[in-house]
Write an enzyme that holds these catalytic residues in place. Structure first.
Site, PDB file in Angstrom:
ATOM      1  N   HIS A  66       0.825  -1.211   0.000  1.00 18.56           N
ATOM      2  CA  HIS A  66       0.000   0.000   0.000  1.00 18.56           C
ATOM      3  C   HIS A  66       0.864   1.268   0.000  1.00 18.56           C
ATOM      4  CE1 HIS A  66      -3.308  -2.392   2.414  1.00 18.56           C
ATOM      5  NE2 HIS A  66      -3.215  -2.799   1.167  1.00 18.56           N
TER       6      HIS A  66
HETATM    7  C1  LIG Z   1      -0.720  -7.589  -4.203  1.00 19.62           C
HETATM    8  C2  LIG Z   1      -1.601  -6.460  -3.758  1.00 19.62           C
HETATM    9  C3  LIG Z   1      -2.688  -6.745  -2.903  1.00 19.62           C
HETATM   10  C4  LIG Z   1      -3.512  -5.701  -2.492  1.00 19.62           C
HETATM   11  N1  LIG Z   1      -4.669  -5.999  -1.815  1.00 19.62           N
HETATM   12  C5  LIG Z   1      -5.581  -5.026  -1.598  1.00 19.62           C
HETATM   13  C6  LIG Z   1      -6.886  -5.348  -1.107  1.00 19.62           C
HETATM   14  O1  LIG Z   1      -7.234  -6.505  -0.897  1.00 19.62           O
HETATM   15  N2  LIG Z   1      -7.744  -4.307  -0.901  1.00 19.62           N
HETATM   16  C7  LIG Z   1      -7.395  -3.007  -1.118  1.00 19.62           C
HETATM   17  O2  LIG Z   1      -8.211  -2.123  -0.857  1.00 19.62           O
HETATM   18  N3  LIG Z   1      -6.180  -2.684  -1.608  1.00 19.62           N
HETATM   19  C8  LIG Z   1      -5.287  -3.663  -1.888  1.00 19.62           C
HETATM   20  N4  LIG Z   1      -4.090  -3.348  -2.458  1.00 19.62           N
HETATM   21  C9  LIG Z   1      -3.760  -1.923  -2.687  1.00 19.62           C
HETATM   22  C10 LIG Z   1      -4.527  -1.278  -3.837  1.00 19.62           C
HETATM   23  O3  LIG Z   1      -4.797  -2.203  -4.855  1.00 19.62           O
HETATM   24  C11 LIG Z   1      -3.705  -0.092  -4.364  1.00 19.62           C
HETATM   25  O4  LIG Z   1      -3.468   0.821  -3.314  1.00 19.62           O
HETATM   26  C12 LIG Z   1      -4.424   0.661  -5.481  1.00 19.62           C
HETATM   27  O5  LIG Z   1      -4.755  -0.223  -6.513  1.00 19.62           O
HETATM   28  C13 LIG Z   1      -3.523   1.786  -6.013  1.00 19.62           C
HETATM   29  O6  LIG Z   1      -4.146   2.368  -7.144  1.00 19.62           O
HETATM   30  P1  LIG Z   1      -3.358   3.395  -8.095  1.00 19.62           P
HETATM   31  O7  LIG Z   1      -4.285   3.753  -9.173  1.00 19.62           O
HETATM   32  O8  LIG Z   1      -2.777   4.456  -7.262  1.00 19.62           O
HETATM   33  O9  LIG Z   1      -2.131   2.537  -8.675  1.00 19.62           O
HETATM   34  P2  LIG Z   1      -2.178   1.211  -9.573  1.00 19.62           P
HETATM   35  O10 LIG Z   1      -3.514   0.541  -9.488  1.00 19.62           O
HETATM   36  O11 LIG Z   1      -0.995   0.400  -9.174  1.00 19.62           O
HETATM   37  O12 LIG Z   1      -2.052   1.747 -11.061  1.00 19.62           O
HETATM   38  C14 LIG Z   1      -0.890   2.319 -11.588  1.00 19.62           C
HETATM   39  C15 LIG Z   1      -0.823   1.902 -13.058  1.00 19.62           C
HETATM   40  O13 LIG Z   1       0.122   2.699 -13.721  1.00 19.62           O
HETATM   41  C16 LIG Z   1       0.936   1.887 -14.529  1.00 19.62           C
HETATM   42  N5  LIG Z   1       2.225   2.551 -14.685  1.00 19.62           N
HETATM   43  C17 LIG Z   1       3.188   2.771 -13.758  1.00 19.62           C
HETATM   44  N6  LIG Z   1       4.219   3.448 -14.287  1.00 19.62           N
HETATM   45  C18 LIG Z   1       3.892   3.672 -15.567  1.00 19.62           C
HETATM   46  C19 LIG Z   1       4.555   4.326 -16.648  1.00 19.62           C
HETATM   47  N7  LIG Z   1       5.754   4.894 -16.497  1.00 19.62           N
HETATM   48  N8  LIG Z   1       3.928   4.365 -17.858  1.00 19.62           N
HETATM   49  C20 LIG Z   1       2.700   3.799 -18.036  1.00 19.62           C
HETATM   50  N9  LIG Z   1       2.052   3.160 -17.061  1.00 19.62           N
HETATM   51  C21 LIG Z   1       2.629   3.108 -15.841  1.00 19.62           C
HETATM   52  C22 LIG Z   1       1.034   0.580 -13.771  1.00 19.62           C
HETATM   53  O14 LIG Z   1       1.445  -0.483 -14.598  1.00 19.62           O
HETATM   54  C23 LIG Z   1      -0.379   0.448 -13.231  1.00 19.62           C
HETATM   55  O15 LIG Z   1      -1.228  -0.196 -14.125  1.00 19.62           O
HETATM   56  C24 LIG Z   1      -3.228  -4.353  -2.882  1.00 19.62           C
HETATM   57  C25 LIG Z   1      -2.150  -4.090  -3.721  1.00 19.62           C
HETATM   58  C26 LIG Z   1      -1.351  -5.119  -4.179  1.00 19.62           C
HETATM   59  C27 LIG Z   1      -0.223  -4.812  -5.116  1.00 19.62           C
END
Ligand SMILES: Cc1cc2nc3c(=O)[nH]c(=O)nc-3n(C[C@H](O)[C@H](O)[C@H](O)COP(=O)(O)OP(=O)(O)OC[C@H]3O[C@@H](n4cnc5c(N)ncnc54)[C@H](O)[C@@H]3O)c2cc1C
Length: 533
Positions: free
Chosen positions: A470
């Protein structure tokens, strides 16, 4: 060569990016290009809730720097690298945290308009809850949320044990009060994972205004005279410039978005100077990095009733067929069925969380000892409000180089105490009749670590704690460019037409898993963007 141009470019198709792109399209805000470094989520393992051990391989293998406070270990902080981002690989637990978390954003971090009452409408807007409605819940959103279908006898025993310890049974961890024990709700619908790509994005995927470009790594934002005009990226290895008429949105997650900003010359001047990167805006990008830590308590059980072996031989085919035909059974459920929250520090609100697995965790087990055992259970014991703060740095100007994450985990003494209390909470749960009747041997921590031996517990925590995936806070929002990266509209301070909308903007981590908070923040961020346009 003709340069491509879109109205909006959204960088990163994860939990937040899919929400932002969908809302821009729904509101007819022009052409939207959604760029994602990872590939497609069409493989059936992204649909099956039990596919986590397979889909976890579609991740960025981010690791923290070794640190003496945590036994010089590098820790994995994997994040999704696929359409849907981390929502395509996560545990699907649906939690929001506590009202106080967001009220603190407003009161302590100056984020006026981001208190709980201001964010609640966005939680509700996002939500398509199958059984909860009313003051706290929505039923018309894209984000599918369901009750757990599988209620394993061991999870039931855990939930009874929580009540024997004095916790109330909670039917809704996202309602009036989080304190208690019960079954989680999950981002699952009809036995399928409800990632933001399979829910939000799927609803607009055919719209001709939307272009989704996979396997494309964004390297930097182009900034001309204080305004973002486009991005530089690599599509299947070929460098390309794409222009944005109305705005660039970074939704690449707490590590990805900070990295792109730094490569673009937006970050701490001293750090950028040291790498020879031209400074476009001096901002504290990468600071305020923090994450939840947890310990795993592992025990073998007397009866062979855990989920051990359900993924092997004939059982594997039986479950696969059941899912294919009816979208039901073991594989249609998150293994993290139940949990608990407790106020272990007498703060008037829970500060520790338990996540229960009716199987020994051999896949995300810091001690690694579960691999030698068969039937058993794991309790993941988490401290909810870490005070330690780390920093993320570039190693070089090369976008292919991994970032350096100095996480500073356990730097603040309260975090160590919090994790010790969380571990004690787990050990107390195991002592209650409904669970103790099932337990054969608690082997992590081993028998030398007694419940009240804080010295031994400290050793256990330092040796085996790990991140909960997280990471947040690297582009935190706030009023001043001195201590924040984006303003209260999530626009980067001093740079026009550039926003960050993902979990990196959290000033502090909510007291819960972070997916639902990210989606709610993306809903509000998209709303602000649309109103500004
Ligand atoms: C294994 C795991 C288990 C988890 N379990 C839970 C759970 O059960 N419940 C819960 O609430 N939360 C959980 N979380 C946390 C939650 O999923 C994340 O906090 C949330 O998804 C973050 O969202 P985000 O949009 O900030 O980032 P992300 O969803 O990670 O999205 C970022 C995206 O940007 C892309 N990206 C990165 N750099 C670049 C670049 N330079 N160019 C193009 N694309 C890029 C990545 O590939 C990714 O697709 C978990 C996370 C993980 C990894």
């Amino acid at each position: 060569m003709q340069v491509k141009e879109f109205d909006y470019i959204v960088c990163g198709a994860g939990s937040a990016g899919c929400v932002v792109a969908t809302r821009l399209i729904e509101q007819n805000k022009g052409t939207v290009l959604l760029l994602e470094a990872g590939g497609s989520d069409q493989d059936f393992n992204y649909k099956i809730p039990a596919g986590i051990p397979v889909v976890i391989n579609s991740t960025w293998n981010y690791t923290t720097e070794p640190d003496a406070r945590t036994h010089h270990r590098e820790m994995s902080c994997a994040q999704g690298k696929v359409l849907g981002g981390s929502s395509s690989v996560n545990g699907m637990i649906y939690l929001r945290g506590q009202a106080e978390d967001y009220d603190e954003w407003a009161d302590m971090y100056g984020c006026t308009g981001w208190d709980f009452q201001s964010i609640l409408p966005y939680f509700k807007k996002s939500e398509n809850n199958e059984s909860l409605s009313g003051e706290y819940h929505g039923t018309q959103g894209h984000f599918v949320i369901s009750d757990t279908r599988l209620k394993h006898p061991l999870t039931r025993a855990f939930i009874k044990a929580g009540q024997e310890l004095g916790l109330p049974y909670v039917n809704d961890f996202n309602g009036q009060s989080q304190q208690g024990v019960g079954f989680y709700q999950h981002n699952i619908k009809n036995g399928e994972r409800g990632s933001t790509s399979r829910t939000y994005l799927a609803s607009v995927r055919q719209n001709p205004q939307l272009t989704v470009q996979l396997n494309t790594q964004v390297e930097k934002v182009l900034v001309e005279q204080g305004k973002a005009t486009g991005i530089e990226c690599r599509i299947n290895g070929t460098s390309t410039v794409i222009k944005a008429r109305k705005g660039v949105v970074l939704s690449s997650g707490s590590i990805g978005s900070a990295k792109i900003l730094l490569l673009s010359g937006i970050g701490p001047k001293e750090h950028l100077d040291s790498l020879g990167i031209e400074v476009k805006q001096d901002l504290p990008v990468g600071k305020n990095y923090h994450d939840h830590l947890h310990t795993s308590i592992n025990a073998t059980i007397k009866r062979p009733i855990s989920l051990y072996g359900e993924d092997k031989g004939l059982k594997r085919y039986k479950h696969g067929l059941q899912w294919l035909l009816f979208r039901e059974g073991v594989v249609a459920s998150s293994v993290l069925e139940g949990g608990a929250f407790m106020d272990s520090n007498h703060e008037g609100r829970p500060d520790v969380q338990a996540m229960f697995l009716p199987v020994l965790d051999v896949f995300d087990d810091p001690s690694g000892q579960g691999k030698n055992y068969t039937h058993g259970i794991t309790l993941k014991m988490c401290h909810l409000r870490p005070k330690s703060r780390g920093q993320l740095y570039l190693r070089s100007k090369n976008p292919d180089d991994a970032v350096r994450i100095e996480a500073n985990l356990l730097e603040h003494p309260d975090d160590l105490q919090g994790l010790i209390r969380a571990t004690q909470f787990g050990l107390d749960l195991l002592q209650q009749p409904s669970l103790s009747n099932e337990i054969d041997e608690v082997f992590a921590p081993d028998h030398t670590v007694k419940r009240d031996d804080v010295v031994a517990l400290e050793r256990f925590v330092r040796e085996y704690c790990k991140t909960t995936y997280h990471p947040v806070g690297t582009c935190r929002m706030g009023q001043s460019p001195q201590d924040s990266v984006v303003d209260l509209n999530l626009k980067v301070h001093g740079i026009d037409q550039l926003s960050v909308i993902d979990c990196s903007v959290f000033p502090s981590i909510p007291s819960a898993n972070t997916n639902a908070p990210t989606v709610a923040i993306a809903e509000k961020g998209a709303d602000v963007l649309i109103q500004r346009s």
